[in-house]
Design a protein around this motif. Structure first.
Motif: not given
Length: 146
Positions: A84-92, A121-128, A136-144
């Motif tokens: 569950e955790i690994i699906q979230k934004g790692p920087i977040a 520190q999260l505002l300007n990340t690609n993950d955000r 918006a696209e109703k899909r799972k995010p792909r965080y890097r």
């Protein structure tokens, strides 16, 4: 060691305790500092002063562990939570951990400032941006982690 973990999962048959006072010493490695922060001063004193051992069922009822599962199932429960955790934004996740861990050690106004610093520190990340696009696209995010 469990007291220094972010999350704690044990089997119902686990045996937990801080028996050091029975050896005429005190818990080391932060036991006298971490347990009161987790369980409160009164419960920490009881468990440390008496050296009483508790099982996983009692640990969950005291709020000392996140999950107490049937014997032999702690590893699979830990993997479930990790998935569950690994699906979230790692920087977040990293910033949330920092805000919680460091924030608890300081006064509330300073902790709120720390939280804001972590958020910024999260505002300007690609993950955000990926998270917002995925929502918006109703899909799972792909965080890097970027």
């Amino acid at each position: 060691m469990a007291l220094s973990c972010d999350l704690c999962i044990c089997g119902e048959d686990a045996v937990l305790g801080l028996p050091e006072t029975g050896l005429a010493i005190i818990p080391g490695a932060g036991g006298t500092q971490r347990l009161p922060r987790l369980a409160g001063k009164s419960l920490a004193k009881e468990l440390i002063f008496t050296g009483r051992k508790i099982d996983g069922r009692e640990a969950i009822s005291m709020g000392l562990v996140n999950y107490s599962v049937p014997a032999g199932e702690a590893h699979s429960k830990a993997l479930e939570i990790a998935r569950e955790i690994i699906q979230k934004g790692p920087i977040a996740i990293r910033m949330a951990k920092k805000a919680i861990s460091e924030g608890l050690e300081i006064d509330l106004p300073s902790a709120l400032e720390l939280e804001e610093e972590c958020y910024e520190q999260l505002l300007n990340t690609n993950d955000r941006l990926e998270g917002l696009a995925a929502f918006a696209e109703k899909r799972k995010p792909r965080y890097r982690g970027e």
